[in-house]
Design a protein around this motif. Structure first.
Motif, PDB file in Angstrom:
ATOM      1  N   ARG A   1       0.840  -1.193   0.000  1.00  0.00           N
ATOM      2  CA  ARG A   1       0.000   0.000   0.000  1.00  0.00           C
ATOM      3  C   ARG A   1       0.877   1.247   0.000  1.00  0.00           C
ATOM      4  O   ARG A   1       2.025   1.217   0.471  1.00  0.00           O
ATOM      5  CB  ARG A   1      -0.906   0.018   1.230  1.00  0.00           C
ATOM      6  CG  ARG A   1      -1.808  -1.204   1.364  1.00  0.00           C
ATOM      7  CD  ARG A   1      -2.660  -1.109   2.611  1.00  0.00           C
ATOM      8  NE  ARG A   1      -3.652  -0.062   2.485  1.00  0.00           N
ATOM      9  CZ  ARG A   1      -4.877  -0.264   2.000  1.00  0.00           C
ATOM     10  NH1 ARG A   1      -5.260  -1.467   1.626  1.00  0.00           N
ATOM     11  NH2 ARG A   1      -5.736   0.742   1.914  1.00  0.00           N
TER      12      ARG A   1
ATOM     13  N   GLU B   1       0.877   6.176   4.285  1.00  0.00           N
ATOM     14  CA  GLU B   1      -0.257   6.969   4.740  1.00  0.00           C
ATOM     15  C   GLU B   1       0.153   8.419   4.888  1.00  0.00           C
ATOM     16  O   GLU B   1       1.245   8.739   5.325  1.00  0.00           O
ATOM     17  CB  GLU B   1      -0.777   6.442   6.088  1.00  0.00           C
ATOM     18  CG  GLU B   1      -1.352   5.045   6.020  1.00  0.00           C
ATOM     19  CD  GLU B   1      -2.718   4.997   5.376  1.00  0.00           C
ATOM     20  OE1 GLU B   1      -3.274   6.080   5.116  1.00  0.00           O
ATOM     21  OE2 GLU B   1      -3.215   3.879   5.135  1.00  0.00           O
TER      22      GLU B   1
ATOM     23  N   LEU C   1      -9.063  -2.444  13.053  1.00  0.00           N
ATOM     24  CA  LEU C   1      -8.435  -1.597  12.036  1.00  0.00           C
ATOM     25  C   LEU C   1      -9.522  -0.968  11.174  1.00  0.00           C
ATOM     26  O   LEU C   1     -10.170  -1.670  10.382  1.00  0.00           O
ATOM     27  CB  LEU C   1      -7.475  -2.413  11.162  1.00  0.00           C
ATOM     28  CG  LEU C   1      -6.343  -3.139  11.893  1.00  0.00           C
ATOM     29  CD1 LEU C   1      -5.500  -3.926  10.900  1.00  0.00           C
ATOM     30  CD2 LEU C   1      -5.472  -2.151  12.661  1.00  0.00           C
TER      31      LEU C   1
ATOM     32  N   ILE D   1     -11.396   0.469   8.179  1.00  0.00           N
ATOM     33  CA  ILE D   1     -11.128   0.278   6.760  1.00  0.00           C
ATOM     34  C   ILE D   1     -10.824   1.597   6.061  1.00  0.00           C
ATOM     35  O   ILE D   1     -10.061   1.642   5.103  1.00  0.00           O
ATOM     36  CB  ILE D   1     -12.333  -0.432   6.076  1.00  0.00           C
ATOM     37  CG1 ILE D   1     -11.968  -0.863   4.663  1.00  0.00           C
ATOM     38  CG2 ILE D   1     -13.558   0.470   6.066  1.00  0.00           C
ATOM     39  CD1 ILE D   1     -10.900  -1.925   4.599  1.00  0.00           C
TER      40      ILE D   1
ATOM     41  N   THR E   1      -6.419   2.812   7.432  1.00  0.00           N
ATOM     42  CA  THR E   1      -5.648   1.636   7.815  1.00  0.00           C
ATOM     43  C   THR E   1      -4.382   1.990   8.586  1.00  0.00           C
ATOM     44  O   THR E   1      -3.680   1.091   9.059  1.00  0.00           O
ATOM     45  CB  THR E   1      -5.277   0.811   6.576  1.00  0.00           C
ATOM     46  OG1 THR E   1      -4.578   1.646   5.636  1.00  0.00           O
ATOM     47  CG2 THR E   1      -6.529   0.257   5.904  1.00  0.00           C
ATOM     48  N   ASP E   2      -4.089   3.293   8.714  1.00  0.00           N
ATOM     49  CA  ASP E   2      -2.939   3.701   9.521  1.00  0.00           C
ATOM     50  C   ASP E   2      -3.305   3.819  11.000  1.00  0.00           C
ATOM     51  O   ASP E   2      -2.441   4.115  11.824  1.00  0.00           O
ATOM     52  CB  ASP E   2      -2.387   5.040   9.020  1.00  0.00           C
ATOM     53  CG  ASP E   2      -3.426   6.159   9.094  1.00  0.00           C
ATOM     54  OD1 ASP E   2      -4.602   5.898   8.755  1.00  0.00           O
ATOM     55  OD2 ASP E   2      -3.072   7.287   9.478  1.00  0.00           O
TER      56      ASP E   2
ATOM     57  N   ARG F   1      -5.260   2.318  14.653  1.00  0.00           N
ATOM     58  CA  ARG F   1      -5.771   1.193  15.428  1.00  0.00           C
ATOM     59  C   ARG F   1      -6.888   1.714  16.330  1.00  0.00           C
ATOM     60  O   ARG F   1      -6.698   2.706  17.038  1.00  0.00           O
ATOM     61  CB  ARG F   1      -4.677   0.575  16.302  1.00  0.00           C
ATOM     62  CG  ARG F   1      -3.408   0.161  15.582  1.00  0.00           C
ATOM     63  CD  ARG F   1      -2.397  -0.352  16.617  1.00  0.00           C
ATOM     64  NE  ARG F   1      -1.093  -0.634  16.020  1.00  0.00           N
ATOM     65  CZ  ARG F   1      -0.112   0.246  15.922  1.00  0.00           C
ATOM     66  NH1 ARG F   1      -0.288   1.480  16.367  1.00  0.00           N
ATOM     67  NH2 ARG F   1       1.044  -0.089  15.383  1.00  0.00           N
TER      68      ARG F   1
END
Length: 269
Positions: free
Chosen positions: A96, A99, A248, A250, A253-254, A256
């Motif tokens: 990916r 971010e 996580l 969607i 995704t960086d 938590r």
């Protein structure tokens, strides 16, 4: 990178390049092609600061050591959306894109609402370097340190004296696990200067952490389902057992999404 079903990254790159009107590209002022001509490979190479041959190799689907910074410049030059940029990165290098930095006000509405509406248990959002991006009210009551400037879970848990008092069995239940998590993160993203700096800061600052780091080789990706014991002023310093849950989002995704729940049906929140 190529596929035989007509949806190769080569085909997509040509399509993305073909939809751009060269006359709208500021970098090409003075070198515009004849009217009616589309953006060329030479123009994209100029816009991204590489040779025409290097960009041609990307568009031809030839495997090269294309850097993240180059792919990001291509995405910017071709005005790719986030989904298109993701497709480019996955097709070319199998990962990916990095971010981008986000402020708390940029949190997806649903994620922020879920955090704020969680009133039964502490919950927080942390980024890839364990900076606390946002937290709910109960998290602040259990752990007031989240309201300090630039709160970071790893710095608090591994370096702050109160963590050793509040997290029982600190070395085995906390330090060894968190250092194992840092080891995974640092090796998963070796180019992340913030993560690398965090590891160095912790090891430089604490002898116990240095000893554990040198002796242990365990790796842990996250603390989902991990049970640990706490003694917090919020609970009158009575011992409690809790477990953490890691989700996580969607859309980000960086991040938590972590919430903490009691073990064995304890409900003294």
């Amino acid at each position: 990178m190529d596929r035989e079903d007509g949806e190769s990254i080569s085909r997509l790159l040509r399509a993305w390049r073909g939809r751009i009107d060269p006359r709208t590209v500021r970098e090409l002022r003075g070198v515009l092609p004849r009217p009616g001509r589309r953006l060329s490979q030479k123009h994209v190479a100029r816009m991204t600061g590489v040779s025409e041959g290097w960009y041609r190799a990307l568009e031809a689907g030839r495997r090269q050591d294309f850097s993240e910074s180059f792919l990001l410049r291509v995405a910017e030059a071709l005005r790719l959306s986030e989904a298109e940029t993701l497709t480019l990165f996955l097709a070319v290098c199998g990962r990916r894109p990095p971010e981008r930095g986000h402020a708390e006000e940029d949190l997806p509405r649903g994620v922020k609402a879920l955090l704020e509406q969680q009133v039964s248990y502490p919950a927080y959002l942390s980024d890839v370097a364990w900076n606390i991006v946002a937290s709910n009210a109960l998290m602040g009551e259990w752990f007031p340190w989240v309201h300090r400037p630039r709160p970071n879970l790893m710095r608090w848990a591994l370096l702050h004296p109160e963590a050793r008092e509040q997290m029982l069995d600190w070395e085995d239940s906390c330090a060894r696990v968190y250092l194992a998590m840092l080891r995974v993160a640092a090796n998963s993203d070796p180019g992340n200067e913030e993560l690398r700096g965090l590891v160095h800061e912790i090891l430089d600052a604490d002898a116990d952490c240095r000893r554990i780091w040198a002796q242990e080789y365990d790796v842990v990706e996250h603390r989902d389902g991990h049970v640990f014991r706490l003694r917090l002023p919020y609970h009158g310093n009575a011992e409690i057992r809790v477990t953490s849950h890691v989700l996580l989002p969607i859309q980000r995704t960086d991040l938590r999404f972590v919430f903490i729940t009691p073990v064995d049906g304890w409900a003294g929140v």
